[in-house]
Write a protein that holds these residues in place. Structure first.
Motif, PDB file in Angstrom:
ATOM      1  N   GLY A 234       0.803  -1.424  -0.132  1.00 11.87           N
ATOM      2  CA  GLY A 234      -0.274  -0.276  -0.005  1.00 11.87           C
ATOM      3  C   GLY A 234       0.594   1.389   0.162  1.00 11.87           C
ATOM      4  N   LYS A 235       2.380   0.978   0.140  1.00 12.26           N
ATOM      5  CA  LYS A 235       3.294   2.711  -0.217  1.00 12.26           C
ATOM      6  C   LYS A 235       3.878   1.865  -1.096  1.00 12.26           C
ATOM      7  N   PRO A 236       4.423   3.479  -1.453  1.00 15.00           N
ATOM      8  CA  PRO A 236       5.844   3.402  -2.521  1.00 15.00           C
ATOM      9  C   PRO A 236       6.567   3.396  -1.474  1.00 15.00           C
ATOM     10  N   VAL A 237       7.486   2.860  -2.084  1.00 15.21           N
ATOM     11  CA  VAL A 237       9.676   2.747  -1.062  1.00 15.21           C
ATOM     12  C   VAL A 237      10.067   4.307  -1.402  1.00 15.21           C
ATOM     13  N   MET A 238      10.886   4.483  -0.829  1.00 21.80           N
ATOM     14  CA  MET A 238      11.825   5.258  -0.726  1.00 21.80           C
ATOM     15  C   MET A 238      13.143   4.723  -0.325  1.00 21.80           C
ATOM     16  N   ILE A 239      14.321   5.019  -1.099  1.00 22.19           N
ATOM     17  CA  ILE A 239      15.849   3.958  -0.424  1.00 22.19           C
ATOM     18  C   ILE A 239      16.705   5.425  -0.285  1.00 22.19           C
ATOM     19  N   LEU A 240      17.372   6.216   1.106  1.00 22.94           N
ATOM     20  CA  LEU A 240      17.982   7.213   0.855  1.00 22.94           C
ATOM     21  C   LEU A 240      19.327   6.350   1.018  1.00 22.94           C
ATOM     22  N   MET A 241      20.014   6.478  -0.549  1.00 18.99           N
ATOM     23  CA  MET A 241      21.272   5.644  -0.406  1.00 18.99           C
ATOM     24  C   MET A 241      22.604   7.011  -0.256  1.00 18.99           C
ATOM     25  N   VAL A 242      23.043   6.702   0.583  1.00 16.47           N
ATOM     26  CA  VAL A 242      24.482   7.812   1.155  1.00 16.47           C
ATOM     27  C   VAL A 242      25.823   7.379   0.085  1.00 16.47           C
ATOM     28  N   THR A 243      25.668   8.010  -0.732  1.00 14.10           N
ATOM     29  CA  THR A 243      27.435   7.683  -1.293  1.00 14.10           C
ATOM     30  C   THR A 243      28.318   8.902  -1.338  1.00 14.10           C
ATOM     31  N   GLU A 244      29.336   9.101  -1.863  1.00 10.65           N
ATOM     32  CA  GLU A 244      30.440  10.214  -2.019  1.00 10.65           C
ATOM     33  C   GLU A 244      30.554   9.768  -3.339  1.00 10.65           C
ATOM     34  N   MET A 245      30.781  10.995  -3.921  1.00  9.38           N
ATOM     35  CA  MET A 245      30.759  11.497  -5.162  1.00  9.38           C
ATOM     36  C   MET A 245      32.142  11.000  -5.891  1.00  9.38           C
ATOM     37  N   GLY A 246      32.427  10.955  -7.050  1.00  9.25           N
ATOM     38  CA  GLY A 246      33.557  10.378  -7.169  1.00  9.25           C
ATOM     39  C   GLY A 246      34.087   9.418  -6.587  1.00  9.25           C
ATOM     40  N   GLN A 247      33.956   8.628  -5.808  1.00  8.39           N
ATOM     41  CA  GLN A 247      33.999   7.544  -5.121  1.00  8.39           C
ATOM     42  C   GLN A 247      34.831   6.236  -6.498  1.00  8.39           C
ATOM     43  N   GLY A 248      35.682   5.653  -6.068  1.00  7.02           N
ATOM     44  CA  GLY A 248      36.240   5.102  -6.154  1.00  7.02           C
ATOM     45  C   GLY A 248      38.478   5.954  -6.622  1.00  7.02           C
ATOM     46  N   VAL A 249      38.166   7.025  -6.889  1.00 13.93           N
ATOM     47  CA  VAL A 249      38.957   7.824  -7.521  1.00 13.93           C
ATOM     48  C   VAL A 249      39.668   8.978  -6.520  1.00 13.93           C
ATOM     49  N   ASP A 250      40.208   8.655  -5.920  1.00 13.07           N
ATOM     50  CA  ASP A 250      40.969   9.505  -4.228  1.00 13.07           C
ATOM     51  C   ASP A 250      40.569  11.382  -5.255  1.00 13.07           C
ATOM     52  N   TYR A 251      40.774  11.875  -6.138  1.00 17.52           N
ATOM     53  CA  TYR A 251      40.996  13.315  -6.253  1.00 17.52           C
ATOM     54  C   TYR A 251      40.279  13.817  -6.240  1.00 17.52           C
ATOM     55  N   MET A 252      38.934  13.430  -7.136  1.00 13.22           N
ATOM     56  CA  MET A 252      37.894  13.425  -7.672  1.00 13.22           C
ATOM     57  C   MET A 252      36.875  13.309  -6.152  1.00 13.22           C
ATOM     58  N   MET A 253      37.077  12.684  -4.963  1.00 12.40           N
ATOM     59  CA  MET A 253      35.680  12.321  -3.349  1.00 12.40           C
ATOM     60  C   MET A 253      36.323  13.863  -2.905  1.00 12.40           C
ATOM     61  N   GLY A 254      35.471  14.034  -2.062  1.00  9.44           N
ATOM     62  CA  GLY A 254      35.339  14.862  -0.945  1.00  9.44           C
ATOM     63  C   GLY A 254      35.050  16.793  -1.708  1.00  9.44           C
ATOM     64  N   THR A 255      34.474  16.456  -2.784  1.00  9.16           N
ATOM     65  CA  THR A 255      34.259  17.655  -3.142  1.00  9.16           C
ATOM     66  C   THR A 255      33.051  17.836  -4.614  1.00  9.16           C
ATOM     67  N   HIS A 256      32.371  18.650  -4.546  1.00 10.37           N
ATOM     68  CA  HIS A 256      31.084  18.870  -6.159  1.00 10.37           C
ATOM     69  C   HIS A 256      32.214  19.155  -6.779  1.00 10.37           C
ATOM     70  N   LYS A 257      33.075  19.610  -6.861  1.00  9.86           N
ATOM     71  CA  LYS A 257      33.555  19.955  -8.248  1.00  9.86           C
ATOM     72  C   LYS A 257      34.271  18.731  -9.604  1.00  9.86           C
ATOM     73  N   TRP A 258      33.746  17.764  -9.480  1.00 10.35           N
ATOM     74  CA  TRP A 258      33.998  17.268 -10.300  1.00 10.35           C
ATOM     75  C   TRP A 258      32.482  16.128 -11.168  1.00 10.35           C
ATOM     76  N   HIS A 259      31.402  16.916 -10.947  1.00  3.12           N
ATOM     77  CA  HIS A 259      30.375  17.075 -11.225  1.00  3.12           C
ATOM     78  C   HIS A 259      29.991  16.714 -12.377  1.00  3.12           C
ATOM     79  N   GLY A 260      30.888  17.981 -12.875  1.00  3.49           N
ATOM     80  CA  GLY A 260      30.962  17.936 -14.700  1.00  3.49           C
ATOM     81  C   GLY A 260      31.866  18.585 -15.065  1.00  3.49           C
ATOM     82  N   VAL A 261      32.561  18.187 -15.507  1.00  4.43           N
ATOM     83  CA  VAL A 261      34.203  17.931 -15.588  1.00  4.43           C
ATOM     84  C   VAL A 261      35.452  17.022 -15.904  1.00  4.43           C
ATOM     85  N   ALA A 262      35.637  17.266 -16.840  1.00  2.00           N
ATOM     86  CA  ALA A 262      35.890  15.580 -17.800  1.00  2.00           C
ATOM     87  C   ALA A 262      37.853  15.743 -17.429  1.00  2.00           C
ATOM     88  N   PRO A 263      38.048  14.742 -17.043  1.00  2.63           N
ATOM     89  CA  PRO A 263      39.616  14.060 -16.344  1.00  2.63           C
ATOM     90  C   PRO A 263      40.307  14.398 -17.491  1.00  2.63           C
TER      91      PRO A 263
END
Length: 282
Positions: A234-263
């Motif tokens: 009777g209810k829709p289900v929502m998953i709040l999925m905590v992630t790290e932007m840039g996960q797996g590439v150290d210099y892309m993690m911890g910042t928003h600067k790689w939102h839309g920038v190519a290496p």
């Protein structure tokens, strides 16, 4: 299509290589959010979804459907679609090139298998998914509908109209997820427009709401399994999925600067040094 945990992790590594190579090759694209959502897409397409890559149809009768609302993270979706058999892996090399089916934001007029709606204009995917989910109910189709959204995208009013509608009409064959990385193109979500108590908000809107670490494949799979067990109640289900932007590439993690920038070339090599080639590069 189901794989064990170790194989899923191997696929994740290759998908991350695909993402940084695709965005580098086009000198354009969105690597940050794509890298952060790898585990979700791999879990979905290689373990969770009931789908048939060899016989794609727009209707998807008796199949689970997926709609990507934050379409700018198309690199991760294209990689997983190709790696799961929807089209040739070699086609990833055409990402964002002229006459490519792999546009920067997914579209439908090129006829790319796996894509059922154009996305990229934020806020619209939940409405589309609700329509598809209600259509399945009318057809007596017990399959599920999945969606993915960015947390910055939740600043769009249409999301909340759709969330209210889904609960009011008991759209309980819908499992949505939010890429809850706390960052968007202009900075931290809390600084741009805070979402406040997001779990409390969705629950107040009438959704069953779960939360998990979206970069831990084991935890994510358990969360997706729990979400499936909660459908049909009777209810829709929502998953709040905590992630790290840039996960797996150290210099892309911890910042928003790689939102839309190519290496660049040097940055690409540094990224690839951190990501094991497991399935073969395209």
């Amino acid at each position: 299509m189901m794989a064990d945990i170790n194989e899923l992790k191997r696929i994740c590594s290759q998908v991350r290589r695909d993402i940084v190579r695709m965005v580098h090759g086009a000198a354009s694209g969105h690597p940050g959010g794509s890298l952060g959502c790898v585990e979700y897409f791999v879990a979905l397409y290689f373990h969770v979804l009931k789908h048939n890559p060899n016989a794609f149809s727009m209707e998807g009768k008796n199949e689970d459907l997926f709609f990507l609302s934050n379409g700018h993270i198309s690199p991760v979706w294209y990689s997983v679609l190709a790696r799961s058999g929807y089209f040739s892996v070699d086609e990833l090399a055409t990402f964002r090139k002229l006459n490519s089916r792999l546009q920067g934001h997914p579209t439908t007029h090129e006829g790319l298998p796996g894509v059922r709606v154009a996305s990229g204009s934020l806020g619209q995917g939940l409405s589309v998914a609700i329509g598809a989910a209600l259509g399945k109910k009318l057809d007596g189709d017990n399959s599920l509908v999945y969606t993915l959204h960015g947390d910055g995208e939740l600043q769009e009013g249409q999301i909340w109209e759709a969330a209210m509608y889904a609960a009011a009409h008991k759209v309980d064959n819908l499992i949505s997820a939010v890429d809850y990385n706390g960052r968007q193109i202009d900075g931290d979500v809390d600084q741009v427009l805070s979402l406040g108590d997001l779990k409390g908000k969705f629950e107040a809107f009438g959704w069953t709401t779960l939360k998990c670490n979206g970069n831990n494949i084991e935890e994510l799979l358990k969360c997706l399994d729990e979400a499936k067990s909660l459908t049909g109640k009777g209810k829709p289900v929502m998953i709040l999925m905590v992630t790290e932007m840039g996960q797996g590439v150290d210099y892309m993690m911890g910042t928003h600067k790689w939102h839309g920038v190519a290496p660049n070339d040097e940055q690409l090599e540094k990224a690839l040094d951190q990501l094991e080639e497991t399935l073969g590069d395209y």
